[in-house]
Structure formats: C-alpha cells, structure tokens
Design a protein around this motif. Structure first.
Motif, PDB file in Angstrom:
ATOM      1  N   VAL A  53       0.562   4.713   1.581  1.00  0.00           N
ATOM      2  CA  VAL A  53      -0.225   5.257   2.689  1.00  0.00           C
ATOM      3  C   VAL A  53       0.133   6.720   2.926  1.00  0.00           C
ATOM      4  O   VAL A  53       1.314   7.073   3.012  1.00  0.00           O
ATOM      5  CB  VAL A  53       0.019   4.448   3.986  1.00  0.00           C
ATOM      6  CG1 VAL A  53      -0.797   5.022   5.140  1.00  0.00           C
ATOM      7  CG2 VAL A  53      -0.319   2.981   3.766  1.00  0.00           C
ATOM      8  N   GLU A  54      -0.881   7.570   3.020  1.00  0.00           N
ATOM      9  CA  GLU A  54      -0.678   8.967   3.390  1.00  0.00           C
ATOM     10  C   GLU A  54      -1.172   9.170   4.819  1.00  0.00           C
ATOM     11  O   GLU A  54      -2.186   8.590   5.217  1.00  0.00           O
ATOM     12  CB  GLU A  54      -1.428   9.894   2.430  1.00  0.00           C
ATOM     13  CG  GLU A  54      -0.885   9.846   1.006  1.00  0.00           C
ATOM     14  CD  GLU A  54      -1.585  10.823   0.084  1.00  0.00           C
ATOM     15  OE1 GLU A  54      -2.339  11.687   0.600  1.00  0.00           O
ATOM     16  OE2 GLU A  54      -1.387  10.730  -1.136  1.00  0.00           O
ATOM     17  N   GLN A 108       0.814  -1.208   0.000  1.00  0.00           N
ATOM     18  CA  GLN A 108       0.000   0.000   0.000  1.00  0.00           C
ATOM     19  C   GLN A 108       0.855   1.268   0.000  1.00  0.00           C
ATOM     20  O   GLN A 108       1.957   1.298   0.544  1.00  0.00           O
ATOM     21  CB  GLN A 108      -0.902   0.023   1.242  1.00  0.00           C
ATOM     22  CG  GLN A 108      -1.944  -1.081   1.276  1.00  0.00           C
ATOM     23  CD  GLN A 108      -3.049  -0.856   0.274  1.00  0.00           C
ATOM     24  OE1 GLN A 108      -3.767   0.142   0.324  1.00  0.00           O
ATOM     25  NE2 GLN A 108      -3.197  -1.791  -0.652  1.00  0.00           N
ATOM     26  N   ASN A 122      -9.305   9.928  -7.999  1.00  0.00           N
ATOM     27  CA  ASN A 122      -8.996  11.330  -8.263  1.00  0.00           C
ATOM     28  C   ASN A 122      -7.883  11.393  -9.302  1.00  0.00           C
ATOM     29  O   ASN A 122      -6.922  10.619  -9.230  1.00  0.00           O
ATOM     30  CB  ASN A 122      -8.527  12.039  -6.993  1.00  0.00           C
ATOM     31  CG  ASN A 122      -9.627  12.152  -5.962  1.00  0.00           C
ATOM     32  OD1 ASN A 122     -10.776  11.825  -6.232  1.00  0.00           O
ATOM     33  ND2 ASN A 122      -9.277  12.608  -4.779  1.00  0.00           N
ATOM     34  N   VAL A 172      -4.882   9.167   6.400  1.00  0.00           N
ATOM     35  CA  VAL A 172      -5.857   9.954   5.645  1.00  0.00           C
ATOM     36  C   VAL A 172      -6.174   9.341   4.283  1.00  0.00           C
ATOM     37  O   VAL A 172      -7.191   9.667   3.672  1.00  0.00           O
ATOM     38  CB  VAL A 172      -5.372  11.408   5.457  1.00  0.00           C
ATOM     39  CG1 VAL A 172      -5.273  12.106   6.800  1.00  0.00           C
ATOM     40  CG2 VAL A 172      -4.022  11.451   4.748  1.00  0.00           C
ATOM     41  N   GLN A 173      -5.303   8.455   3.796  1.00  0.00           N
ATOM     42  CA  GLN A 173      -5.577   7.815   2.503  1.00  0.00           C
ATOM     43  C   GLN A 173      -4.665   6.610   2.332  1.00  0.00           C
ATOM     44  O   GLN A 173      -3.519   6.619   2.774  1.00  0.00           O
ATOM     45  CB  GLN A 173      -5.333   8.805   1.357  1.00  0.00           C
ATOM     46  CG  GLN A 173      -5.558   8.230  -0.033  1.00  0.00           C
ATOM     47  CD  GLN A 173      -5.523   9.294  -1.109  1.00  0.00           C
ATOM     48  OE1 GLN A 173      -6.467  10.023  -1.303  1.00  0.00           O
ATOM     49  NE2 GLN A 173      -4.412   9.397  -1.811  1.00  0.00           N
ATOM     50  N   THR A 174      -5.174   5.580   1.694  1.00  0.00           N
ATOM     51  CA  THR A 174      -4.341   4.432   1.338  1.00  0.00           C
ATOM     52  C   THR A 174      -4.814   3.888   0.004  1.00  0.00           C
ATOM     53  O   THR A 174      -6.002   3.939  -0.314  1.00  0.00           O
ATOM     54  CB  THR A 174      -4.400   3.335   2.421  1.00  0.00           C
ATOM     55  OG1 THR A 174      -3.499   2.280   2.063  1.00  0.00           O
ATOM     56  CG2 THR A 174      -5.805   2.773   2.574  1.00  0.00           C
ATOM     57  N   ARG A 175      -3.866   3.420  -0.797  1.00  0.00           N
ATOM     58  CA  ARG A 175      -4.193   2.888  -2.120  1.00  0.00           C
ATOM     59  C   ARG A 175      -3.138   1.857  -2.492  1.00  0.00           C
ATOM     60  O   ARG A 175      -2.015   1.887  -1.964  1.00  0.00           O
ATOM     61  CB  ARG A 175      -4.214   4.017  -3.155  1.00  0.00           C
ATOM     62  CG  ARG A 175      -2.912   4.805  -3.221  1.00  0.00           C
ATOM     63  CD  ARG A 175      -3.084   6.116  -3.950  1.00  0.00           C
ATOM     64  NE  ARG A 175      -1.897   6.951  -3.809  1.00  0.00           N
ATOM     65  CZ  ARG A 175      -1.874   8.260  -4.017  1.00  0.00           C
ATOM     66  NH1 ARG A 175      -2.978   8.875  -4.371  1.00  0.00           N
ATOM     67  NH2 ARG A 175      -0.768   8.949  -3.867  1.00  0.00           N
TER      68      ARG A 175
END
Length: 314
Positions: free
Chosen positions: A62-63, A60, A239, A78-81
């Motif tokens: 990760v932010e 991942q 996004n 706050v975000q993971t992808r």
C-alpha cells in the motif's frame, strides 16, 4: 503500536513558492530523529491497510500520502497492489538470527530481504559508480535516486547509510529482488572497498567475510498466501519502469496490458542524455537501446497492448 524504529533524516524536499520548484535542504538537528508520522496517523494507516487486505483477501503493498492543513492531517491511500515478495519469504531459520562468533560490521533496516556475499564497493557519486561497480558487487553508498538504477541492477546487494523502508533504494531493490539494507549508519566509512562481506538483508546485518552458515540453504517452511486476481468489469493495466521485470510482472499479475511504459530508465541505460548522444552522432545507439527496452516489455505481454510514454528531451 508495539515497536518503533526511527531512522535519522538528513535532508528534506520542500516547495519553493517563489520558483514553483522543489528545493532540497538539510533537516534541522532537532527534527532529524523525530517520527515522520504521529501515532494517530500510524494507527489510521494500519486500519486502512487491514481493510484493504480484507477486501482483496491477499497481502497488499500500500502506498499512501499525508496532507497537512489547518483542519488537521488527512491520510490518503494512493495505490494498492498484491504484495508478491515478503509473502514468499521462508519462516525464520538459523540464518535469521545473529551469529555470535561472527563480526557484525554495520547494521540497518532490512528493506529487501535476501542474502549475498561479495566484494563491497564504496561509491559516493555516479562517476565512481561507473568506474568501480562490477557484476554482483555490494553497492555501498549514502543514498540512491533514479540515476543510480543502472548500477543497482548489476549489484548483488545494496547498503545505504540513509533512508527507511520506503526510500528509493528500498523500493527499487524490492522490485528487482536484490537484497538491500538501508539506514546503516556510517556504512561508507566502516566498510572497505574491495573487501568481502556477507549481507544478510533478512536481519539488516552486514558480516565481515564470507559466512558459510548463512549462505548455505536452510530447510524451512514457506508461508503461503493465496494469490487472488480480482475479477473486474474494467481492464487492468500495469505500470513498468524496468523492462527487465516485464516477464515476471506479466506472469504474476496476468494484467490486460501495460498502461504506462516509462522511458526514463531506458534512457539511463544509455548513459548519456539523448540530445547529447545525438549531437555526438550516437543517435542509432539510442534508438537501439530504446527499441530493446520496448521489445523486452512487449514480448511477454503480446498480443496485449503496451502504452509507451516517450521522452521530451528538448
């Protein structure tokens, strides 16, 4: 924690409580080489990242954010992808070690791995960038921000003096697949405009001249990770900031559409503020540029929806 590499931080952005805006100021000398995170925060982030990777069963990206207060510091994800770049890198080969008989001009942090040989352009401001940068040049500067994206897109490699692996240059370079080295101290002084260099962004090294040993393809096993597209009861949208990446994103994510297509980078590609362009009679040029950007995103995602966020230029 087995290793630390701290990059000097020269500027910081802090809130201006009188104006409600953000102000930029120099970092005091005593804090420039201090770690941004405490050891406890690093360990907490590692634990969170491992839990997230275990959950999705794939590496991942990760932010995170750290909030400070009287009760201590809280770490938030706050975000993971899914991570799609580093996982595809080949195992170490002859190109991933320093060559003792080659001259290393500068060294920094490997922010976006890859190899490129070309002519360096020392660019200290956007005016110089527009005048000097050509396709596949090595962009050498102190630091980038969103205004630099049009010149980053044509660069063969990017080298910055400041920043770490989560700075603007690093993140955008990884998105675009451009080799990038950050935190290369004195790069704008030690590298020469118009001279040829080889950028090895796997190791964070810039060599003098063209290094054929590195540029030749090397046999090596590729580390394979499973690509897992999670099945959810809700639709998943992505996004997109750079229309040029839409085809790759649509193919690799299999997303249900675009939840946010940002207009900012399409505006930057025009080269002028839309209001100024309209005043100069170039309104159609602006419309054509924006339409082309939307087309590049809508085509690979069709017939899925694309939500476009317009600019407020007034």
């Amino acid at each position: 924690i087995v290793h630390k590499e701290i990059v000097p931080k020269m500027v910081e952005h802090v809130p201006n409580h009188k104006t409600g805006l953000t102000a930029q100021r120099e970092v005091p000398a005593e804090r420039r080489n201090a770690s941004s995170l405490s050891d406890e925060q690093v360990v907490e982030l590692a634990r969170l990242a491992r839990d997230i990777e275990d959950h999705y069963q794939t590496p991942q990206d990760v932010e995170f954010a750290v909030e400070g207060g009287k009760s201590g510091h809280a770490v938030y994800v706050v975000q993971t992808r899914p991570e799609t770049f580093w996982a595809k890198m080949k195992a170490p080969s002859a190109s991933s070690v320093h060559l003792l008989d080659r001259v290393v001009v500068v060294q920094g942090l490997a922010a976006s791995p890859g190899l490129h040989a070309g002519r360096a352009k020392i660019v200290l401001n956007l005016q110089d960038a527009g005048r000097m940068m050509k396709e596949k040049d090595i962009l050498v500067t102190r630091m980038t921000n969103p205004d630099w994206v049009p010149y980053m897109k044509i660069a063969g490699a990017i080298v910055t003096e400041d920043g770490g692996t989560t700075c603007h240059a690093a993140i955008v370079s990884r998105e675009m697949g451009i080799p990038c080295i950050v935190g290369a101290r004195n790069a704008t002084r030690l590298l020469g405009s118009g001279k040829e260099y080889t950028v090895d962004a796997k190791t964070g090294v810039v060599y003098q001249g063209l290094v054929e040993e590195i540029l030749k393809p090397h046999a090596g096993s590729t580390v394979q990770f499973p690509t897992v597209i999670p099945v959810t009861s809700t639709r998943i949208y992505v996004n997109i900031s750079l229309p040029e990446l839409a085809e790759k994103v649509a193919r690799e994510t299999q997303a249900d559409g675009v939840g946010l297509l940002r207009a900012e980078h399409m505006m930057l590609s025009v080269g002028k503020h839309p209001r100024l362009l309209i005043e100069e009679g170039g309104g159609q040029r602006m419309v054509d540029a924006f339409a082309e950007g939307v087309r590049k995103v809508a085509t690979p995602f069709a017939p899925k929806p694309v939500v476009y966020r317009c600019l407020d230029c007034m």
